[in-house]
Design an enzyme around this catalytic site. Structure first.
Site, PDB file in Angstrom:
ATOM      1  N   GLY A 100      83.800  20.398  27.907  1.00 51.00           N
ATOM      2  CA  GLY A 100      82.532  20.440  28.616  1.00 51.00           C
ATOM      3  C   GLY A 100      81.713  21.659  28.253  1.00 51.00           C
ATOM      4  O   GLY A 100      81.984  22.354  27.262  1.00 51.00           O
ATOM      5  N   SER A 157      95.701  18.752  20.020  1.00 56.26           N
ATOM      6  CA  SER A 157      95.777  18.603  21.473  1.00 56.26           C
ATOM      7  C   SER A 157      96.770  19.614  22.037  1.00 56.26           C
ATOM      8  O   SER A 157      97.878  19.758  21.514  1.00 56.26           O
ATOM      9  CB  SER A 157      96.226  17.190  21.850  1.00 56.26           C
ATOM     10  OG  SER A 157      96.537  17.126  23.231  1.00 56.26           O
ATOM     11  N   TYR A 173      87.856   9.048  25.175  1.00 59.83           N
ATOM     12  CA  TYR A 173      87.256   8.149  26.166  1.00 59.83           C
ATOM     13  C   TYR A 173      87.808   6.732  25.996  1.00 59.83           C
ATOM     14  O   TYR A 173      88.384   6.160  26.923  1.00 59.83           O
ATOM     15  CB  TYR A 173      85.733   8.140  26.048  1.00 59.83           C
ATOM     16  CG  TYR A 173      85.103   7.178  27.034  1.00 59.83           C
ATOM     17  CD1 TYR A 173      85.000   7.522  28.376  1.00 59.83           C
ATOM     18  CD2 TYR A 173      84.660   5.922  26.635  1.00 59.83           C
ATOM     19  CE1 TYR A 173      84.466   6.628  29.298  1.00 59.83           C
ATOM     20  CE2 TYR A 173      84.129   5.022  27.544  1.00 59.83           C
ATOM     21  CZ  TYR A 173      84.033   5.379  28.874  1.00 59.83           C
ATOM     22  OH  TYR A 173      83.512   4.488  29.786  1.00 59.83           O
TER      23      TYR A 173
END
Length: 362
Positions: free
Chosen positions: A266, A173, A64
């Site tokens: 999520g 990642s 973020y």
């Protein structure tokens, strides 16, 4: 539950593409438009992990605040700690846009950002100006075009040693080609040896030994988990972060967006990441700290990570859907859950559903 003001704000942000909306949210935090969360301290939530005292177990995950623009503002939302980055030695633009996709029906996000960030120097300058005592972690990575990726991680330790409260070596990642190869045992051993050696070298000079965590993927085989656990225990690593985004698309409702390349985060990541967390806890034993990440959307899911073996938890993607009030809601909810469980501390509930989650399908 998202309040009416936050629902309206979210509706407004969702009129914009995800990356533009993200930039607007950073700007709102910078300007003070987002109200601070007032939470009474609860000593039952306080823990000392890896030598750091956390007022509560909830953190903002990396991704973020990539460039250390709003770490103090994030703490005011109720987080017990926040992690900036991923930062790489040189600035890089990342992958072409569009590169973030909302899966609204699934309360999920797919991203293929590719470590877009302003580089070490920009983030360092901002962190050096901070005057607060909050816990700010620095998530370090390698440039896409680097000829020596391990050297990039070493450079991150050297650059941020004076300003970081902890480090995260992000080798998981899926959006930097070949990065996850560093999770292979021989490569991981070389990485950990180099990173921890320079951490110890800097500690001797400064008198400050900064904890180093390793962030791993959820898309690991049992053998891969064995190898990571073995190397984590063979080196003076301070903890694991489980997990990064997944390449899996199992069970998604939004099949159109599901076809986009990138890592999924999520709500749909919760089950998989929690099962991997429990398996890693079984492998590393009770003493190595673990931060659980993936699909945390409520106090109940945060506590379930802890029951599965996490000491601390982080979130990011679910705040896209629930708004900036989510951290405070979760922290208050954890206190209420401790009341319900008649638990004297959050630590008392760790591992209470470890066997259940370790047996779940990954």
């Amino acid at each position: 539950m998202i309040d009416p003001f936050q629902r309206l704000a979210r509706r407004g942000l969702f009129l914009f593409d995800p990356e533009t909306a993200h930039g607007m949210s950073i700007a709102a935090l910078k300007s003070g438009l987002v109200p601070a969360c007032q939470i009474a301290p609860d000593p039952r939530l306080r823990q000392t992990i890896a030598g750091l005292t956390f007022e509560n177990p909830l953190g903002m995950a990396a991704g973020y605040d990539k460039n250390a623009e709003v770490p103090e503002a994030l703490l005011k939302l109720g987080f017990g700690f926040t992690e900036i980055g991923t930062v790489t030695p040189k600035p890089q633009s990342g992958n072409p846009r569009p590169r973030i996709f909302r899966l609204v029906e699934d309360e999920a996000v797919i991203n293929r950002l590719g470590f877009n960030n302003e580089g070490h120097e920009a983030a360092f300058r901002r962190l050096a100006e901070l005057t607060g005592t909050g816990i700010f972690g620095v998530n370090i990575g390698a440039n896409k075009d680097s000829e020596d990726r391990i050297a990039d991680y070493v450079a991150g330790i050297r650059r941020f040693h004076s300003v970081a409260r902890y480090f995260t070596a992000n080798i998981s990642s899926p959006n930097t080609p070949g990065l996850r190869d560093l999770q292979a045992r021989e490569s991981l051993a070389a990485l950990l040896s180099a990173v921890l050696a320079v951490r110890d070298e800097m500690a001797e000079k400064s008198g400050r030994k900064i904890p180093v965590f390793l962030k791993i993927a959820p898309d690991l085989t049992e053998e891969g988990m064995d190898d990571i656990a073995a190397e984590a225990l063979a080196h003076p690593l301070d903890g694991l972060i489980v997990s990064n985004t997944t390449l899996s698309r199992d069970g998604l409702k939004d099949q159109r967006q599901a076809k986009e390349a990138g890592g999924l985060s999520g709500v749909p990541l919760f089950e998989k990441s929690t099962a991997v967390l429990a398996r890693m806890r079984k492998r590393v034993g009770p003493d190595l700290p673990i931060i659980g990440v993936g699909g945390v959307s409520s106090a109940e899911t945060a506590l379930e990570k802890i029951r599965a073996g996490a000491d601390l938890v982080q979130l990011y993607s679910c705040m896209v859907y629930e708004g900036p009030g989510l951290p405070g809601t979760i922290v208050r909810g954890l206190s209420a859950l401790l009341d319900r469980e008649k638990a004297g501390s959050i630590r008392a509930l760790r591992d209470s559903r470890l066997d259940y989650w370790a047996a779940r399908k990954v």
